[in-house]
Scaffold this motif. Structure first.
Motif, PDB file in Angstrom:
ATOM      1  N   LEU A 189       0.880  -1.343   0.091  1.00  0.00           N
ATOM      2  CA  LEU A 189      -0.210   0.070   0.036  1.00  0.00           C
ATOM      3  C   LEU A 189       0.865   1.113   0.071  1.00  0.00           C
ATOM      4  O   LEU A 189       0.762   2.223  -0.907  1.00  0.00           O
ATOM      5  CB  LEU A 189      -0.866   0.130   1.053  1.00  0.00           C
ATOM      6  N   ALA A 190       1.888   1.203   0.809  1.00  0.00           N
ATOM      7  CA  ALA A 190       2.917   2.398   0.864  1.00  0.00           C
ATOM      8  C   ALA A 190       3.501   2.805  -0.490  1.00  0.00           C
ATOM      9  O   ALA A 190       3.860   3.808  -0.726  1.00  0.00           O
ATOM     10  CB  ALA A 190       3.795   2.239   2.119  1.00  0.00           C
ATOM     11  N   ARG A 191       3.950   1.687  -1.045  1.00  0.00           N
ATOM     12  CA  ARG A 191       4.604   1.671  -2.269  1.00  0.00           C
ATOM     13  C   ARG A 191       3.658   2.315  -3.405  1.00  0.00           C
ATOM     14  O   ARG A 191       4.323   3.072  -4.434  1.00  0.00           O
ATOM     15  CB  ARG A 191       5.284   0.724  -2.922  1.00  0.00           C
ATOM     16  N   GLY A 220       2.666   5.715   6.536  1.00  0.00           N
ATOM     17  CA  GLY A 220       2.611   7.247   6.705  1.00  0.00           C
ATOM     18  C   GLY A 220       1.339   7.614   7.288  1.00  0.00           C
ATOM     19  O   GLY A 220       0.905   8.669   7.274  1.00  0.00           O
ATOM     20  N   GLY A 221       0.421   6.621   7.898  1.00  0.00           N
ATOM     21  CA  GLY A 221      -0.927   6.703   8.204  1.00  0.00           C
ATOM     22  C   GLY A 221      -1.064   7.089   9.813  1.00  0.00           C
ATOM     23  O   GLY A 221      -0.047   7.131  10.593  1.00  0.00           O
ATOM     24  N   GLN A 222      -2.202   6.837  10.479  1.00  0.00           N
ATOM     25  CA  GLN A 222      -2.250   6.894  11.738  1.00  0.00           C
ATOM     26  C   GLN A 222      -3.262   5.843  12.482  1.00  0.00           C
ATOM     27  O   GLN A 222      -4.219   5.560  11.831  1.00  0.00           O
ATOM     28  CB  GLN A 222      -2.901   8.544  12.296  1.00  0.00           C
ATOM     29  N   TYR A 223      -3.034   5.720  13.780  1.00  0.00           N
ATOM     30  CA  TYR A 223      -3.832   4.707  14.508  1.00  0.00           C
ATOM     31  C   TYR A 223      -4.907   5.575  15.239  1.00  0.00           C
ATOM     32  O   TYR A 223      -4.689   6.551  16.084  1.00  0.00           O
ATOM     33  CB  TYR A 223      -3.280   3.920  15.266  1.00  0.00           C
ATOM     34  N   ILE A 224      -6.395   5.167  14.935  1.00  0.00           N
ATOM     35  CA  ILE A 224      -7.316   6.086  15.799  1.00  0.00           C
ATOM     36  C   ILE A 224      -7.912   5.286  16.639  1.00  0.00           C
ATOM     37  O   ILE A 224      -8.775   4.002  16.297  1.00  0.00           O
ATOM     38  CB  ILE A 224      -8.228   6.816  14.951  1.00  0.00           C
ATOM     39  N   PRO A 225      -7.810   5.408  17.997  1.00  0.00           N
ATOM     40  CA  PRO A 225      -8.669   4.649  19.058  1.00  0.00           C
ATOM     41  C   PRO A 225     -10.139   5.116  19.090  1.00  0.00           C
ATOM     42  O   PRO A 225     -10.372   6.245  19.505  1.00  0.00           O
ATOM     43  CB  PRO A 225      -7.824   4.810  20.192  1.00  0.00           C
ATOM     44  N   LEU A 226     -11.208   4.267  19.088  1.00  0.00           N
ATOM     45  CA  LEU A 226     -12.446   4.735  18.912  1.00  0.00           C
ATOM     46  C   LEU A 226     -13.076   3.832  20.174  1.00  0.00           C
ATOM     47  O   LEU A 226     -13.064   2.845  20.208  1.00  0.00           O
ATOM     48  CB  LEU A 226     -13.057   4.224  17.760  1.00  0.00           C
ATOM     49  N   SER A 227     -13.736   4.749  21.130  1.00  0.00           N
ATOM     50  CA  SER A 227     -14.496   4.022  22.251  1.00  0.00           C
ATOM     51  C   SER A 227     -15.951   3.717  21.918  1.00  0.00           C
ATOM     52  O   SER A 227     -16.637   3.136  22.706  1.00  0.00           O
ATOM     53  CB  SER A 227     -14.176   4.978  23.474  1.00  0.00           C
ATOM     54  N   SER A 228     -16.501   4.591  21.044  1.00  0.00           N
ATOM     55  CA  SER A 228     -17.839   4.542  20.724  1.00  0.00           C
ATOM     56  C   SER A 228     -17.972   4.579  19.185  1.00  0.00           C
ATOM     57  O   SER A 228     -17.511   5.572  18.740  1.00  0.00           O
ATOM     58  CB  SER A 228     -18.391   5.955  21.418  1.00  0.00           C
ATOM     59  N   ASN A 268      17.902   8.530   5.065  1.00  0.00           N
ATOM     60  CA  ASN A 268      17.635   8.716   6.258  1.00  0.00           C
ATOM     61  C   ASN A 268      16.467   9.574   6.680  1.00  0.00           C
ATOM     62  O   ASN A 268      16.323  10.748   6.563  1.00  0.00           O
ATOM     63  CB  ASN A 268      18.693   9.450   6.734  1.00  0.00           C
ATOM     64  N   GLU A 269      15.387   8.740   7.008  1.00  0.00           N
ATOM     65  CA  GLU A 269      13.837   9.592   6.904  1.00  0.00           C
ATOM     66  C   GLU A 269      13.793  10.658   8.111  1.00  0.00           C
ATOM     67  O   GLU A 269      13.291  11.585   7.871  1.00  0.00           O
ATOM     68  CB  GLU A 269      12.701   8.308   7.230  1.00  0.00           C
ATOM     69  N   ARG A 270      14.460  10.198   9.085  1.00  0.00           N
ATOM     70  CA  ARG A 270      14.561  11.286  10.204  1.00  0.00           C
ATOM     71  C   ARG A 270      15.213  12.623   9.840  1.00  0.00           C
ATOM     72  O   ARG A 270      14.662  13.597  10.178  1.00  0.00           O
ATOM     73  CB  ARG A 270      15.042  10.689  11.587  1.00  0.00           C
ATOM     74  N   GLN A 271      16.371  12.460   9.229  1.00  0.00           N
ATOM     75  CA  GLN A 271      17.128  13.509   8.829  1.00  0.00           C
ATOM     76  C   GLN A 271      16.462  14.268   7.868  1.00  0.00           C
ATOM     77  O   GLN A 271      16.371  15.636   8.093  1.00  0.00           O
ATOM     78  CB  GLN A 271      18.416  13.012   8.463  1.00  0.00           C
ATOM     79  N   ILE A 272      15.728  13.666   6.780  1.00  0.00           N
ATOM     80  CA  ILE A 272      15.226  14.501   5.882  1.00  0.00           C
ATOM     81  C   ILE A 272      13.740  15.168   6.496  1.00  0.00           C
ATOM     82  O   ILE A 272      13.537  16.467   6.258  1.00  0.00           O
ATOM     83  CB  ILE A 272      14.530  13.375   4.696  1.00  0.00           C
ATOM     84  N   ALA A 273      13.094  14.608   7.474  1.00  0.00           N
ATOM     85  CA  ALA A 273      11.991  14.986   7.968  1.00  0.00           C
ATOM     86  C   ALA A 273      12.342  16.361   9.024  1.00  0.00           C
ATOM     87  O   ALA A 273      11.694  17.090   9.027  1.00  0.00           O
ATOM     88  CB  ALA A 273      11.353  14.439   8.975  1.00  0.00           C
ATOM     89  N   LYS A 362       7.885   9.113   5.430  1.00  0.00           N
ATOM     90  CA  LYS A 362       7.913   7.754   5.335  1.00  0.00           C
ATOM     91  C   LYS A 362       6.950   7.279   4.090  1.00  0.00           C
ATOM     92  O   LYS A 362       7.447   6.155   3.292  1.00  0.00           O
ATOM     93  CB  LYS A 362       7.237   7.028   6.372  1.00  0.00           C
ATOM     94  N   LEU A 363       6.041   7.688   3.671  1.00  0.00           N
ATOM     95  CA  LEU A 363       5.045   7.412   2.560  1.00  0.00           C
ATOM     96  C   LEU A 363       6.178   7.541   1.340  1.00  0.00           C
ATOM     97  O   LEU A 363       5.975   6.761   0.340  1.00  0.00           O
ATOM     98  CB  LEU A 363       3.914   8.246   2.515  1.00  0.00           C
ATOM     99  N   GLU A 364       6.760   8.782   0.985  1.00  0.00           N
ATOM    100  CA  GLU A 364       7.458   9.271  -0.259  1.00  0.00           C
ATOM    101  C   GLU A 364       8.508   8.297  -0.224  1.00  0.00           C
ATOM    102  O   GLU A 364       8.877   7.850  -1.464  1.00  0.00           O
ATOM    103  CB  GLU A 364       7.656  10.709  -0.023  1.00  0.00           C
ATOM    104  N   ALA A 365       9.222   7.927   0.804  1.00  0.00           N
ATOM    105  CA  ALA A 365      10.448   7.064   0.610  1.00  0.00           C
ATOM    106  C   ALA A 365       9.941   5.681   0.249  1.00  0.00           C
ATOM    107  O   ALA A 365      10.449   4.961  -0.631  1.00  0.00           O
ATOM    108  CB  ALA A 365      11.001   6.996   2.107  1.00  0.00           C
ATOM    109  N   ALA A 366       8.648   5.275   0.702  1.00  0.00           N
ATOM    110  CA  ALA A 366       8.112   4.034   0.288  1.00  0.00           C
ATOM    111  C   ALA A 366       7.982   4.023  -1.432  1.00  0.00           C
ATOM    112  O   ALA A 366       8.091   2.995  -1.995  1.00  0.00           O
ATOM    113  CB  ALA A 366       6.877   3.577   0.859  1.00  0.00           C
TER     114      ALA A 366
END
Length: 370
Positions: A189-191, A220-228, A268-273, A362-366
């Motif tokens: 998916l990332a690629r 490069g996405g996020q985790y969303i915790p959902l209680s309701s 180096n993803e961190r360095q670029i970021a 991260k997404l662009e590197a992939a």
């Protein structure tokens, strides 16, 4: 129509000013204008695919999306004049745990009516052991006909782990019977430039939070915790708004990643970021940010990043440890928490964050590694 004419006029003025200021003739006015118009169209295309567990415990979440799908479309379109398409992938489990179907795929449509008809037919039932056919559903996502220039977001809504993550209570402890690996699929998916948001329906999914966080992190996405269930559509709207807002920084990120690749250096993803973030921060750049109860979402944990670094689900299983706080789902019977009635999600304009730029990198590197 008047608005479109104004936009085109402003684009021409912008091109003329740039050409005059730079005094260059490398590209004609028509060529430069075509590039900007293409970029404008790209910023306003969004392909949004739902991957939803439709076993018995998920009925409240399916109902929420069905009841509010028009509100979701209207909210996203109103915020950015977005050309939006929707798709739906339903999943349950493999026989003998479920005899209805494993996955059912509905390809992209612009029609809210059609999407609603799919959701009307998505009856939540079935499900045997705790784990479900998560990998099979993810496998279907890259087969959708994504538009090449659209922002691509897939939203996985789950309250149970995939087969093969934990052995206890799993009819297929060695993993998906079809041979699909969710970690490998996340990388695919990332690629392809598809950002995965994972929505964990608590409390049942709590033990598997780091795993679902890892899948999102890989893309490069996020985790969303959902209680309701009531917060689901608001969370998706806010996440989509954030991703669309971040697209304006994609060119800066792509340029830096391509420099590293062209030079033959390890990316180096961190360095670029850090480099891109420092530049944007100095410019006072802002973007929409998804907030839960007025706070940013939890960034990927050390455990989640370790899981994301595993070569396969089998390797991830060796280092995975469930979070405490819930016994997890058993037999598709656990419902949503009643404690999440007051949770709220919104996309708020804020100074661009390092985490946001890190996710773009991260997404662009992939994508460039494909």
């Amino acid at each position: 129509m008047a608005g479109l004419k104004l936009i085109i006029l402003l684009l021409f003025v912008n091109v003329i000013c740039i050409a005059d200021a730079q005094g260059i003739g490398r590209k004609s006015l028509a060529e430069r204008t075509a590039e900007i118009l293409k970029s404008f169209r790209q910023r306003n295309e969004l392909d949004l695919a739902f991957i939803m567990d439709t076993t018995g415990s998920m009925s409240p979440y399916i109902n929420n999306v069905r009841e509010h799908i028009k509100d979701l479309v209207d909210a996203i379109a109103a915020s950015s004049s977005t050309n939006l398409r929707l798709a739906l992938i339903e999943y349950r489990d493999h026989p003998p745990q479920d005899r209805y179907f494993v996955t059912r795929t509905h390809h992209f449509t612009r029609s809210v009516r059609i999407m609603k008809s799919w959701l009307n037919a998505a009856r939540a039932q079935g499900g045997g052991d705790g784990p479900e056919a998560v990998a099979d559903a993810m496998f279907q996502a890259p087969t959708l006909k994504w538009r090449p220039n659209a922002a691509k977001i897939s939203v996985l809504v789950a309250d149970a782990p995939p087969h093969g993550l934990v052995s206890s209570g799993d009819s297929f402890p060695s993993g998906c019977p079809s041979g699909h690996d969710p970690i490998d699929i996340a990388r695919i998916l990332a690629r392809r430039g598809i950002t995965l948001y994972t929505v964990g329906c608590e409390p049942a999914v709590v033990p598997y939070t780091d795993f679902y966080m890892a899948l999102a992190y890989l893309t490069g996405g996020q985790y969303i915790p959902l209680s309701s269930p009531g917060g689901l559509t608001d969370a998706i709207i806010a996440g989509a708004k954030e991703e669309l807002s971040l697209k304006k920084f994609a060119a800066d990120v792509k340029t830096e990643v391509k420099k590293a690749v062209s030079a033959g250096r390890v990316v180096n993803e961190r360095q670029i970021a850090q480099s891109v973030f420092a530049k944007l921060k100095s410019e006072g750049a802002t973007a929409k940010q998804l907030l839960k109860n007025n706070k940013p979402l939890e960034a990927a944990t050390t455990k989640a990043k370790a899981i994301a670094g595993a070569k396969s689900l089998a390797d991830a299983k060796k280092i995975f440890t469930p979070r405490t706080g819930s016994a997890g789902r058993s037999g598709g019977s656990s419902g949503p928490s009643k404690s999440g009635a007051g949770e709220s999600f919104a996309a708020v304009e804020k100074a661009v964050s390092f985490d946001q730029i890190s996710r773009l990198v991260k997404l662009e590197a992939a994508k460039l590694s494909a």
